[in-house]
Design an enzyme around this catalytic site. Structure first.
Site, PDB file in Angstrom:
ATOM      1  CG  ASP A  60      12.147  36.584  72.324  1.00  0.00           C
ATOM      2  OD1 ASP A  60      11.288  37.133  72.689  1.00  0.00           O
ATOM      3  OD2 ASP A  60      13.052  35.957  72.830  1.00  0.00           O
ATOM      4  CG  HIS A 105      10.345  34.525  75.227  1.00  0.00           C
ATOM      5  ND1 HIS A 105      11.468  35.345  75.265  1.00  0.00           N
ATOM      6  CD2 HIS A 105       9.702  34.476  76.605  1.00  0.00           C
ATOM      7  CE1 HIS A 105      11.703  35.237  76.443  1.00  0.00           C
ATOM      8  NE2 HIS A 105      10.788  35.020  77.198  1.00  0.00           N
ATOM      9  CB  SER A 138      13.246  34.506  79.809  1.00  0.00           C
ATOM     10  OG  SER A 138      12.303  35.494  79.724  1.00  0.00           O
TER      11      SER A 138
END
Length: 433
Positions: free
Chosen positions: A385, A414, A302
């Protein structure tokens, strides 16, 4: 080095991943299957989704499912409803005239409760290219910034942390001066407790201002790697959660977020110190007597995935990079009326659409650092995501011109599985110098 793009498409694996993709302990399971097993289509090719619904593991029938479909993270351009017949229904989700992803949002009412699900499919994402331009002075700007930051005195404190140490691992909390005098970052350093020389892995954090520990990644040191789990805000990572919550509320939310602090100018933007701190972290890690003298790896997910890629483009001493669903990627792409990268500045913040902010973003976007990368890269991402959309992961991957490998897990939102986390370490070990 393996270069093939790996696709998870085994039926059994997909069913397991679908279960993970539903709310924890939910009585209802959605199984949505595109008519292309890899979830990919050509531009102008129509896509269809088969929908199957279970409650308590029992196949459901004669239920009405409402749906809406549109480009990912954009308004729907079609909607309708279908009824489950013989336990399944087919939704025609249309096509796209240009590369990208379409998102089919579904919901059903069952026993008075509303249950939702979504699935995205891609259209020629392998040819997606960045919207964000590369400034002519990008390389010279960061070269000068690194030279200036290098003038900062080299200073660190290292404290043994017994609660995260074991018979296999020694853990230390490191306070490291970076960028300028009296500006610090912290990190947990974990070192194999055995004789030998080891590769070093440094891992920048995901987004937010929150306490951290090295516990979930101790398997790196147990597996023969020195690891540095980094904190980027200059806040001691072992503070209690309530204190972190207060700090986060002060400069971690909405237009107070560190991700927009100083964005009007490339030299005053908050993330400049963050990016340059990576060079000092590498300075420190390469002084460790246990380092093998060759391998320096950047790894993260991320925001951490973005920062790992940025560090690799910024510092040629980094020999490998592993990143999952990177944030901070083609952030200005919303200006072209398409999905852009986290933190979604143009949809979740106010006052971001100015020439000054757009210019600053060019110097800080992952896509422009990706163009500088020469080390081998491993990336992994999912299609469902919405935080770091697959569009921007593909754009980053397509931008990297050197050796690269991808593990694409379409059903993932995610998150990545424990198996994938270990696969990243396996890739690192297979590609050491």
């Amino acid at each position: 080095m393996r270069k093939a793009v790996l696709i998870i498409c085994c039926f059994i694996t997909v069913i397991k991943l679908f279960a993970q993709n539903n709310p924890s302990h939910s009585d209802v399971l959605w199984v949505t299957t595109p008519n292309h097993s890899d979830w990919l289509y050509k531009v102008n090719e129509k896509a269809k989704i088969k929908v199957v619904l279970y409650e308590y593991g029992i196949l459901q029938d004669n239920l009405e499912i409402t749906y809406s479909v549109g480009p990912e993270l954009k308004p729907a351009d079609m909607s309708g409803n279908v009824v489950l017949k013989n336990g399944e229904a087919i939704i025609d989700i249309g096509t796209m005239k240009e590369p990208g992803f379409r998102d089919c949002q579904m919901q059903v009412k069952l026993n008075g409760e509303i249950y939702k699900h979504h699935i995205k499919v891609g259209f020629d994402p392998g040819i997606l290219q960045p919207y964000t331009p590369l400034p002519d002075d990008f390389v010279s700007y960061w070269h000068a910034a690194k030279e200036e930051a290098a003038k900062c005195p080299f200073y660190f404190e290292k404290t043994f942390v017994p609660e995260f140490s074991s018979n296999q691992v020694d853990c230390y909390l490191v306070k490291l001066q970076v960028y300028e005098k009296n500006h610090f970052v912290y990190g947990y350093l974990t070192i194999p407790k055995k004789e030998g020389k080891f590769p070093v892995v440094f891992s920048p954090p995901g987004a937010g201002i929150k306490p951290m520990t090295p516990l979930k990644d101790l398997f790196y040191a147990e597996g023969g790697c020195i690891r540095f789990d980094m904190e980027i805000h200059g806040i001691r990572p072992n503070l209690d959660r309530d204190t972190y919550t207060e700090i986060s509320q002060a400069f971690g939310k909405a237009n107070n977020s560190y991700l927009v602090n100083g964005l009007d100018n490339r030299d005053s933007y908050y993330m400049k110190k963050v990016y340059l701190s990576f060079v000092r972290v590498v300075d420190y890690l390469t002084t460790l007597p246990q380092w093998d003298g060759k391998n320096v790896i950047a790894q993260g997910g991320s925001q951490g995935g973005a920062l790992a890629l940025i560090a690799t483009g910024l510092d040629q001493r980094i020999t490998l990079c592993a990143a999952n669903h990177p944030a901070l990627s083609d952030m200005a792409r919303y200006k072209s009326d398409r999905a852009g990268g986290y933190p979604h500045l143009f949809t979740k913040f106010e006052g971001m659409d100015t020439p000054e902010k757009l210019k600053t973003l060019e110097y800080y976007d992952v896509v422009n650092f990706a163009k500088q990368i020469t080390a081998p890269v491993f990336m992994t991402w999912g299609y469902n995501d919405d935080t770091c959309p697959p569009t921007t992961s593909y754009i980053v991957y397509n931008t990297i011109k050197g050796e690269k490998e991808a593990l694409i897990t379409p059903v993932n939102e995610h998150w990545i599985s424990k198996k994938t986390r270990y696969a990243i370490l396996d890739w690192i070990k297979e590609n050491l110098e």
